[in-house]
Design a protein around this motif. Structure first.
Motif, mmCIF file in Angstrom:
data_model
loop_
_atom_site.group_PDB
_atom_site.id
_atom_site.type_symbol
_atom_site.label_atom_id
_atom_site.label_comp_id
_atom_site.label_asym_id
_atom_site.label_seq_id
_atom_site.Cartn_x
_atom_site.Cartn_y
_atom_site.Cartn_z
ATOM 1 N N VAL A 44 0.817 -1.206 0.000
ATOM 2 C CA VAL A 44 0.000 0.000 0.000
ATOM 3 C C VAL A 44 0.857 1.265 0.000
ATOM 4 O O VAL A 44 0.586 2.211 -0.739
ATOM 5 N N PHE A 45 1.891 1.297 0.845
ATOM 6 C CA PHE A 45 2.747 2.473 0.903
ATOM 7 C C PHE A 45 3.587 2.529 -0.373
ATOM 8 O O PHE A 45 4.206 1.536 -0.762
ATOM 9 N N GLU A 46 3.630 3.702 -0.997
ATOM 10 C CA GLU A 46 4.319 3.822 -2.285
ATOM 11 C C GLU A 46 5.801 3.514 -2.181
ATOM 12 O O GLU A 46 6.370 2.892 -3.081
ATOM 13 N N TYR A 47 6.449 3.927 -1.099
ATOM 14 C CA TYR A 47 7.882 3.650 -1.000
ATOM 15 C C TYR A 47 8.123 2.145 -0.876
ATOM 16 O O TYR A 47 9.116 1.617 -1.399
ATOM 17 N N GLN A 48 7.202 1.428 -0.202
ATOM 18 C CA GLN A 48 7.356 -0.018 -0.108
ATOM 19 C C GLN A 48 7.114 -0.682 -1.457
ATOM 20 O O GLN A 48 7.745 -1.697 -1.778
ATOM 21 N N ARG A 49 6.230 -0.113 -2.254
ATOM 22 C CA ARG A 49 6.026 -0.638 -3.607
ATOM 23 C C ARG A 49 7.329 -0.538 -4.409
ATOM 24 O O ARG A 49 7.702 -1.448 -5.154
ATOM 25 N N ARG A 50 8.043 0.579 -4.239
ATOM 26 C CA ARG A 50 9.304 0.762 -4.976
ATOM 27 C C ARG A 50 10.399 -0.157 -4.458
ATOM 28 O O ARG A 50 11.210 -0.666 -5.239
ATOM 29 N N LEU A 51 10.410 -0.403 -3.146
ATOM 30 C CA LEU A 51 11.322 -1.417 -2.627
ATOM 31 C C LEU A 51 10.946 -2.795 -3.180
ATOM 32 O O LEU A 51 11.820 -3.630 -3.463
ATOM 33 N N GLY A 52 9.649 -3.027 -3.354
ATOM 34 C CA GLY A 52 9.187 -4.284 -3.929
ATOM 35 C C GLY A 52 9.662 -4.494 -5.358
ATOM 36 O O GLY A 52 9.873 -5.635 -5.784
ATOM 37 N N HIS A 53 9.847 -3.397 -6.101
ATOM 38 C CA HIS A 53 10.387 -3.532 -7.459
ATOM 39 C C HIS A 53 11.789 -4.159 -7.409
ATOM 40 O O HIS A 53 12.155 -4.948 -8.291
ATOM 41 N N ALA A 54 12.571 -3.796 -6.391
ATOM 42 C CA ALA A 54 13.902 -4.395 -6.253
ATOM 43 C C ALA A 54 13.792 -5.887 -5.968
ATOM 44 O O ALA A 54 14.547 -6.693 -6.524
ATOM 45 N N VAL A 55 12.843 -6.279 -5.110
ATOM 46 C CA VAL A 55 12.621 -7.707 -4.838
ATOM 47 C C VAL A 55 12.260 -8.433 -6.135
ATOM 48 O O VAL A 55 12.751 -9.537 -6.411
ATOM 49 N N ASP A 56 11.434 -7.808 -6.953
ATOM 50 C CA ASP A 56 10.966 -8.442 -8.192
ATOM 51 C C ASP A 56 12.081 -8.619 -9.219
ATOM 52 O O ASP A 56 12.073 -9.590 -9.998
ATOM 53 N N LEU A 57 13.028 -7.673 -9.255
ATOM 54 C CA LEU A 57 13.977 -7.618 -10.373
ATOM 55 C C LEU A 57 15.381 -8.080 -10.033
ATOM 56 O O LEU A 57 16.210 -8.222 -10.935
ATOM 57 N N VAL A 58 15.677 -8.329 -8.751
ATOM 58 C CA VAL A 58 17.043 -8.684 -8.382
ATOM 59 C C VAL A 58 17.447 -10.053 -8.906
ATOM 60 O O VAL A 58 18.646 -10.340 -9.064
ATOM 61 N N ALA A 59 16.477 -10.911 -9.211
ATOM 62 C CA ALA A 59 16.740 -12.259 -9.717
ATOM 63 C C ALA A 59 15.574 -12.673 -10.600
ATOM 64 O O ALA A 59 14.516 -12.038 -10.576
ATOM 65 N N PRO A 60 15.724 -13.723 -11.404
ATOM 66 C CA PRO A 60 14.606 -14.187 -12.234
ATOM 67 C C PRO A 60 13.369 -14.460 -11.389
ATOM 68 O O PRO A 60 13.478 -14.862 -10.222
ATOM 69 N N PRO A 61 12.167 -14.260 -11.956
ATOM 70 C CA PRO A 61 10.926 -14.411 -11.185
ATOM 71 C C PRO A 61 10.842 -15.756 -10.469
ATOM 72 O O PRO A 61 11.112 -16.810 -11.062
ATOM 73 N N GLY A 62 10.476 -15.713 -9.196
ATOM 74 C CA GLY A 62 10.249 -16.919 -8.419
ATOM 75 C C GLY A 62 11.475 -17.577 -7.839
ATOM 76 O O GLY A 62 11.361 -18.471 -6.996
ATOM 77 N N ARG A 63 12.662 -17.163 -8.249
ATOM 78 C CA ARG A 63 13.868 -17.810 -7.735
ATOM 79 C C ARG A 63 14.103 -17.406 -6.285
ATOM 80 O O ARG A 63 14.034 -16.231 -5.949
ATOM 81 N N PRO A 64 14.384 -18.359 -5.386
ATOM 82 C CA PRO A 64 14.669 -17.993 -3.994
ATOM 83 C C PRO A 64 15.911 -17.109 -3.906
ATOM 84 O O PRO A 64 16.860 -17.259 -4.690
ATOM 85 N N ILE A 65 15.895 -16.202 -2.961
ATOM 86 C CA ILE A 65 17.046 -15.334 -2.733
ATOM 87 C C ILE A 65 17.373 -15.315 -1.238
ATOM 88 O O ILE A 65 16.572 -15.740 -0.413
ATOM 89 N N ASN A 66 18.551 -14.815 -0.930
ATOM 90 C CA ASN A 66 18.913 -14.474 0.438
ATOM 91 C C ASN A 66 18.706 -12.969 0.590
ATOM 92 O O ASN A 66 19.360 -12.180 -0.101
ATOM 93 N N ALA A 67 17.796 -12.593 1.472
ATOM 94 C CA ALA A 67 17.457 -11.185 1.648
ATOM 95 C C ALA A 67 17.716 -10.761 3.086
ATOM 96 O O ALA A 67 17.379 -11.483 4.031
ATOM 97 N N LEU A 68 18.306 -9.591 3.234
ATOM 98 C CA LEU A 68 18.561 -9.008 4.544
ATOM 99 C C LEU A 68 17.753 -7.723 4.672
ATOM 100 O O LEU A 68 17.877 -6.818 3.837
ATOM 101 N N HIS A 69 16.928 -7.641 5.695
ATOM 102 C CA HIS A 69 16.098 -6.465 5.953
ATOM 103 C C HIS A 69 16.645 -5.749 7.177
ATOM 104 O O HIS A 69 16.652 -6.307 8.288
ATOM 105 N N LEU A 70 17.087 -4.538 7.002
ATOM 106 C CA LEU A 70 17.578 -3.718 8.105
ATOM 107 C C LEU A 70 16.442 -2.797 8.516
ATOM 108 O O LEU A 70 16.139 -1.817 7.841
ATOM 109 N N GLY A 71 15.776 -3.163 9.602
ATOM 110 C CA GLY A 71 14.515 -2.553 10.002
ATOM 111 C C GLY A 71 13.399 -3.518 9.677
ATOM 112 O O GLY A 71 13.275 -3.988 8.535
#
Length: 274
Positions: A44-71
């Motif tokens: 819902v929050f626009e800035y989180q949507r833009r962070l979500g674009h990074a989640v979507d594009l950092v690797a091919p769709p659906g591929r598991p990743i190692n993600a670190l969330h600070l906060g």
């Protein structure tokens, strides 16, 4: 509504009137997260949507990743990653253990989510993780309504780079208002430490008309600027993407921020969250 005292102040979970199982997390009255338990991919929050674009594009769709969330907050982006990239391994630094307990109790995580929340400072968790562990580091660190100074320096980014894989991405939510001195300095610091960077920002914030969010994305490998531009322009609240010469010009010659010169992000003006 659910209210509880946590280390950061008063935490309130307020129902989303439009969704039967949607909740907004407020900390001392400031919006911190939005979670839709029925649709965790709804950002819902626009800035989180833009962070979500990074989640979507950092690797091919659906591929598991190692993600670190600070906060951590409501763990919105961790939930999003768990659903869009099943079997991903995620670590979260959320220093407020009472807040995490409230979120886990009232907003259960998706089944099978591999999310480990640690009650430590962001830089402390960076120091604990192995070198080249993360595909993506998402920085959304706040003490109250401000990002602390020790998470806004070149040395902080050096810790991030140690944990990132060579092709990994770093993205950060940066809040600022006119004249955008903090955001310009953060962009300059990212450009100093990474091979390239870009900034998603709403036109009204860019023009200095109001306080708001900018989302920085940085990496050593080339970023998909064209696709990011398309996605940001298609968002419900469209954003511009500054990259290359445009981003360099935006910094206006701002110096690289160090631990010795770093300051917390500016507080939002009174009434920003009404």
């Amino acid at each position: 509504m659910v209210s509880e005292d946590v280390a950061g102040g008063l935490a309130e979970l307020v129902p989303d009137v439009d969704r039967p199982r949607g909740w907004q997390l407020l900390l001392d009255g400031a919006p911190q997260s939005h979670v839709d338990l029925d649709e965790p991919t709804r950002l819902v929050f626009e800035y989180q949507r833009r962070l979500g674009h990074a989640v979507d594009l950092v690797a091919p769709p659906g591929r598991p990743i190692n993600a670190l969330h600070l906060g951590g907050g409501g763990l919105t982006l961790a939930r999003y990653t768990a659903v869009t990239r099943p079997r991903s391994s995620q670590q979260v630094a959320e220093v407020d253990a009472a807040l995490t307990a409230l979120v886990r109790r009232e907003l259960p995580l998706p089944e099978g989510a591999r999310i480990r929340v640690r009650a430590v400072d962001a830089r402390a968790l960076l120091d604990r993780l192995p070198e080249d562990w993360a595909d993506l580091v998402i920085a959304d660190v706040f003490q109250g309504v401000r990002t602390p100074a020790h998470c806004a320096s070149a040395e902080f980014l050096d810790h991030v780079r140690r944990v990132l894989r060579p092709d990994g991405w770093y993205t950060a939510n940066v809040t600022d208002g006119p004249p955008l001195a903090h955001l310009r300095a953060q962009a300059a610091t990212a450009l100093d430490r990474f091979g390239g960077a870009c900034l998603a920002i709403e036109p009204a914030v860019l023009r200095g008309r109001r306080f708001g969010n900018g989302v920085l994305l940085a990496a050593d490998e080339p970023l998909p600027v064209a696709e990011l531009t398309r996605r940001c322009a298609a968002d419900p609240q469209p954003a511009r993407l500054l990259a290359g010469r445009e981003l360099a010009d935006f910094t206006g010659g701002a110096p690289t921020v160090t631990d010795a010169t770093a300051v917390a992000s500016p507080p939002p003006p009174d009434g920003s969250f009404r």
